[in-house]
Design a protein around this motif. Sequence first.
Motif, PDB file in Angstrom:
ATOM      1  N   GLY A   1      -0.015   0.208  -2.083  1.00  8.78           N
ATOM      2  CA  GLY A   1      -1.188   0.386  -2.211  1.00  8.78           C
ATOM      3  C   GLY A   1      -2.174  -0.433  -2.832  1.00  8.78           C
ATOM      4  O   GLY A   1      -3.284  -0.760  -2.024  1.00  8.78           O
ATOM      5  N   HIS A   2      -1.294  -1.136  -3.647  1.00 12.31           N
ATOM      6  CA  HIS A   2      -2.232  -1.586  -5.173  1.00 12.31           C
ATOM      7  C   HIS A   2      -1.693  -3.314  -4.898  1.00 12.31           C
ATOM      8  O   HIS A   2      -2.341  -4.502  -5.756  1.00 12.31           O
ATOM      9  CB  HIS A   2      -2.646  -1.017  -6.114  1.00 12.31           C
ATOM     10  CG  HIS A   2      -2.308   0.136  -6.880  1.00 12.31           C
ATOM     11  ND1 HIS A   2      -3.197   0.686  -6.724  1.00 12.31           N
ATOM     12  CD2 HIS A   2      -1.437   1.501  -6.289  1.00 12.31           C
ATOM     13  CE1 HIS A   2      -3.363   1.880  -6.203  1.00 12.31           C
ATOM     14  NE2 HIS A   2      -2.490   2.509  -6.002  1.00 12.31           N
ATOM     15  N   ASN A   3      -0.478  -3.704  -3.848  1.00 19.56           N
ATOM     16  CA  ASN A   3      -0.284  -4.460  -4.034  1.00 19.56           C
ATOM     17  C   ASN A   3       0.452  -5.183  -3.037  1.00 19.56           C
ATOM     18  O   ASN A   3       1.618  -4.324  -2.350  1.00 19.56           O
ATOM     19  CB  ASN A   3       0.890  -4.756  -5.540  1.00 19.56           C
ATOM     20  CG  ASN A   3       1.749  -6.640  -5.720  1.00 19.56           C
ATOM     21  OD1 ASN A   3       2.413  -6.608  -5.125  1.00 19.56           O
ATOM     22  ND2 ASN A   3       0.718  -7.131  -6.812  1.00 19.56           N
ATOM     23  N   ALA A   4       0.145  -5.846  -1.961  1.00 18.37           N
ATOM     24  CA  ALA A   4       0.580  -6.202  -0.855  1.00 18.37           C
ATOM     25  C   ALA A   4       1.808  -6.892  -0.712  1.00 18.37           C
ATOM     26  O   ALA A   4       2.896  -6.235   0.339  1.00 18.37           O
ATOM     27  CB  ALA A   4      -0.526  -7.518   0.013  1.00 18.37           C
ATOM     28  N   ALA A   5       2.482  -7.343  -1.424  1.00 17.94           N
ATOM     29  CA  ALA A   5       3.463  -7.910  -1.467  1.00 17.94           C
ATOM     30  C   ALA A   5       4.465  -6.949  -1.525  1.00 17.94           C
ATOM     31  O   ALA A   5       5.273  -6.772  -1.174  1.00 17.94           O
ATOM     32  CB  ALA A   5       3.905  -8.950  -2.618  1.00 17.94           C
ATOM     33  N   LEU A   6       4.367  -5.850  -2.812  1.00 10.81           N
ATOM     34  CA  LEU A   6       4.875  -4.757  -2.972  1.00 10.81           C
ATOM     35  C   LEU A   6       4.882  -4.297  -1.546  1.00 10.81           C
ATOM     36  O   LEU A   6       6.185  -3.141  -1.571  1.00 10.81           O
ATOM     37  CB  LEU A   6       4.039  -3.958  -4.059  1.00 10.81           C
ATOM     38  CG  LEU A   6       5.364  -2.543  -4.263  1.00 10.81           C
ATOM     39  CD1 LEU A   6       6.543  -3.207  -4.869  1.00 10.81           C
ATOM     40  CD2 LEU A   6       4.693  -1.839  -5.860  1.00 10.81           C
ATOM     41  N   ASP A   7       3.887  -3.738  -0.858  1.00  8.43           N
ATOM     42  CA  ASP A   7       3.480  -2.857   0.588  1.00  8.43           C
ATOM     43  C   ASP A   7       4.771  -3.337   1.286  1.00  8.43           C
ATOM     44  O   ASP A   7       5.849  -2.643   1.687  1.00  8.43           O
ATOM     45  CB  ASP A   7       2.086  -2.772   0.534  1.00  8.43           C
ATOM     46  CG  ASP A   7       1.322  -2.000  -0.244  1.00  8.43           C
ATOM     47  OD1 ASP A   7       1.655  -1.391  -1.179  1.00  8.43           O
ATOM     48  OD2 ASP A   7       0.231  -1.979   0.254  1.00  8.43           O
ATOM     49  N   ALA A   8       4.952  -4.980   1.672  1.00 10.24           N
ATOM     50  CA  ALA A   8       5.535  -5.014   2.764  1.00 10.24           C
ATOM     51  C   ALA A   8       6.813  -5.107   2.255  1.00 10.24           C
ATOM     52  O   ALA A   8       7.982  -4.976   2.680  1.00 10.24           O
ATOM     53  CB  ALA A   8       5.234  -6.850   2.282  1.00 10.24           C
ATOM     54  N   ALA A   9       7.186  -5.352   0.818  1.00  8.09           N
ATOM     55  CA  ALA A   9       8.679  -5.215   0.662  1.00  8.09           C
ATOM     56  C   ALA A   9       9.282  -3.511   0.302  1.00  8.09           C
ATOM     57  O   ALA A   9      10.390  -3.472   1.032  1.00  8.09           O
ATOM     58  CB  ALA A   9       8.478  -5.745  -1.133  1.00  8.09           C
ATOM     59  N   VAL A  10       8.310  -2.637   0.620  1.00  7.63           N
ATOM     60  CA  VAL A  10       8.951  -0.958   0.777  1.00  7.63           C
ATOM     61  C   VAL A  10       8.810  -1.115   2.009  1.00  7.63           C
ATOM     62  O   VAL A  10       9.931  -0.310   2.470  1.00  7.63           O
ATOM     63  CB  VAL A  10       7.258  -0.302   0.104  1.00  7.63           C
ATOM     64  CG1 VAL A  10       7.983   1.376   0.395  1.00  7.63           C
ATOM     65  CG2 VAL A  10       7.534  -0.300  -1.446  1.00  7.63           C
ATOM     66  N   ALA A  11       8.250  -2.049   2.526  1.00  4.14           N
ATOM     67  CA  ALA A  11       8.482  -1.076   4.003  1.00  4.14           C
ATOM     68  C   ALA A  11      10.055  -1.967   4.598  1.00  4.14           C
ATOM     69  O   ALA A  11       9.922  -1.309   5.520  1.00  4.14           O
ATOM     70  CB  ALA A  11       6.960  -2.197   5.148  1.00  4.14           C
ATOM     71  N   VAL A  12      10.149  -3.044   4.131  1.00  2.00           N
ATOM     72  CA  VAL A  12      11.315  -3.997   4.807  1.00  2.00           C
ATOM     73  C   VAL A  12      12.025  -3.100   3.848  1.00  2.00           C
ATOM     74  O   VAL A  12      13.622  -2.612   5.111  1.00  2.00           O
ATOM     75  CB  VAL A  12      11.205  -5.183   4.794  1.00  2.00           C
ATOM     76  CG1 VAL A  12      11.784  -5.477   3.199  1.00  2.00           C
ATOM     77  CG2 VAL A  12      12.776  -6.192   5.322  1.00  2.00           C
ATOM     78  N   LEU A  13      12.468  -2.511   3.310  1.00  2.00           N
ATOM     79  CA  LEU A  13      13.654  -1.696   2.194  1.00  2.00           C
ATOM     80  C   LEU A  13      13.735  -0.647   3.113  1.00  2.00           C
ATOM     81  O   LEU A  13      15.140  -0.268   3.502  1.00  2.00           O
ATOM     82  CB  LEU A  13      13.078  -1.379   0.503  1.00  2.00           C
ATOM     83  CG  LEU A  13      14.567  -0.993   0.486  1.00  2.00           C
ATOM     84  CD1 LEU A  13      15.587  -1.049   0.019  1.00  2.00           C
ATOM     85  CD2 LEU A  13      14.012  -0.372  -1.088  1.00  2.00           C
ATOM     86  N   VAL A  14      12.894   0.254   3.454  1.00  2.00           N
ATOM     87  CA  VAL A  14      12.690   1.535   3.813  1.00  2.00           C
ATOM     88  C   VAL A  14      13.148   1.330   5.404  1.00  2.00           C
ATOM     89  O   VAL A  14      14.143   1.910   5.447  1.00  2.00           O
ATOM     90  CB  VAL A  14      11.582   2.318   3.852  1.00  2.00           C
ATOM     91  CG1 VAL A  14      11.257   3.476   4.737  1.00  2.00           C
ATOM     92  CG2 VAL A  14      11.013   2.834   2.844  1.00  2.00           C
ATOM     93  N   ASN A  15      12.949   0.337   6.388  1.00  2.00           N
ATOM     94  CA  ASN A  15      13.355   0.159   7.406  1.00  2.00           C
ATOM     95  C   ASN A  15      15.128  -0.263   7.285  1.00  2.00           C
ATOM     96  O   ASN A  15      15.961  -0.184   8.059  1.00  2.00           O
ATOM     97  CB  ASN A  15      13.625  -1.072   7.902  1.00  2.00           C
ATOM     98  CG  ASN A  15      13.216  -1.368   9.492  1.00  2.00           C
ATOM     99  OD1 ASN A  15      14.030  -2.197   9.120  1.00  2.00           O
ATOM    100  ND2 ASN A  15      12.947  -0.884  10.355  1.00  2.00           N
ATOM    101  N   ALA A  16      15.121  -1.222   6.277  1.00  2.00           N
ATOM    102  CA  ALA A  16      16.745  -1.498   5.682  1.00  2.00           C
ATOM    103  C   ALA A  16      17.961  -0.414   5.944  1.00  2.00           C
ATOM    104  O   ALA A  16      19.364   0.241   6.252  1.00  2.00           O
ATOM    105  CB  ALA A  16      17.236  -2.301   4.619  1.00  2.00           C
ATOM    106  N   HIS A  17      17.095   0.972   5.167  1.00  2.00           N
ATOM    107  CA  HIS A  17      17.560   1.556   4.669  1.00  2.00           C
ATOM    108  C   HIS A  17      18.014   2.310   5.883  1.00  2.00           C
ATOM    109  O   HIS A  17      18.815   3.108   5.879  1.00  2.00           O
ATOM    110  CB  HIS A  17      17.561   2.707   3.140  1.00  2.00           C
ATOM    111  CG  HIS A  17      17.674   3.229   2.809  1.00  2.00           C
ATOM    112  ND1 HIS A  17      18.516   4.768   3.111  1.00  2.00           N
ATOM    113  CD2 HIS A  17      18.851   3.799   1.353  1.00  2.00           C
ATOM    114  CE1 HIS A  17      18.575   5.904   2.302  1.00  2.00           C
ATOM    115  NE2 HIS A  17      19.202   5.167   1.633  1.00  2.00           N
TER     116      HIS A  17
END
Length: 430
Positions: free
Chosen positions: A16-32
């Motif tokens: 919620g504080h950095n758009a790049a981190l938010d997007a990276a978390v989304a793709v990591l959780v999806n892949a996992h």
Amino acid sequence: MSVFGPFIREVPSRIGHNAALDAAVAVLVNAHTSLIHKKMSNEIVSPELYIRAIKTLQTSLEDPQQGLSTNTLCASVLLGLVEALAGPREGNRYLAHVGGAGRLMELQGPEQYQDPFAKEILRFNRGGIIVTSIYERKPCFLLSPEWRNIAFDKTGLSFDDCLHTDLMQYMAELPEIFHKMKELSNRFDFALPSIDDALGTSLGELNSDLSDTCPSLDFSPNSFDSLDFFNSLQPVDTPPSISAAEACPQASARLVLLHKVQDLKDALCALGTHMDAKLAQGTTVCELPTIEENSPIHSSYHFNNWRDMTAYNCFWAVLILTNKILMRLLPPFDPAIYDLQSECRSIALQICRTWEDAWATKPIGAFHTGLSFVVAYEYCAPDVQDWIIRGLNSLLDYQMVDAFRWSEDVVAMMSSKLAGEGPDLVFSNV
């Protein structure tokens, strides 16, 4: 996913504080999630989420404030983990992400890594940064004076973590050694037939690559007689006051590098006394008969935790790589070469004994196989080599990878890159 490193536990609170981190978390959780549930799709990674994460990361990197923030760095690291989870598919850019994250760290400067979160990210990425430096054959910035005390700081670490930190520091010396070997090759073109004339000996080509075969875990490079042999040589028609090394720049440069590599081997042997003691005590691992039917490896190591298993595999792989360098630098037919070859074979067997643990903790627990088993391969018997390739491909099957297959040629190519041989590889940097 906490086995990736302690830093991963802090990531949720930063959303919620950095758009790049938010997007990276989304793709990591999806892949996992896709991997855990073994979704039958063409890709473990959602292309839409991944493309969005890459574009968002690029935007953040272009921002003067966000570009050098710890959260943006974390986003880059998480995308590297996505690539690792996805496996070696066509277009996989895992090392590009790792190299980019390393470059971003270098740009941020060591003072940025007093922050505990950033320091944990640095700790986690040391191995990847070192491997990319090995592939590129350029000195690793982590060993520079301004970085060394931060990257390999042992303050407050447990005994085991201190051993792992020492191992990372020794491993970080390999890229510079490969760089110096490349410089030797470029400078002298390894025109070593002329060295025989200069020294008046029958040494043959000193660069003869005898790494086709291979380590006893108690081998000590202190027994190398070749250094005394080199130091005692006097060239033909050269005054006694001038040493052979001074009269032959090739021999001098090689001798200096040989001393450096021997110092590294000494340090690894000292570290190995502690590693071997832990194995002997049974506090870290137990050895049991292999469960797999018809396996060429008759006993298997079962470690208390994933971190110990990866640490030992990394240690053994670095030992083999160091021995390969020594064998390339020593004169042909030096007795030490046969000892090094024997030691490599012993170490390769140790690595193979970790397979059942790696398979039981796949895919994350099997990440080390791309380094350790690839390095061990050439020092194994043919039936064990076939078994290694089958095992590595079975991991690909688990990750639903069908565009890439391990083969004898692929393993040989990867092994040569890890040993600093062949042309340099260049990765995209920030």
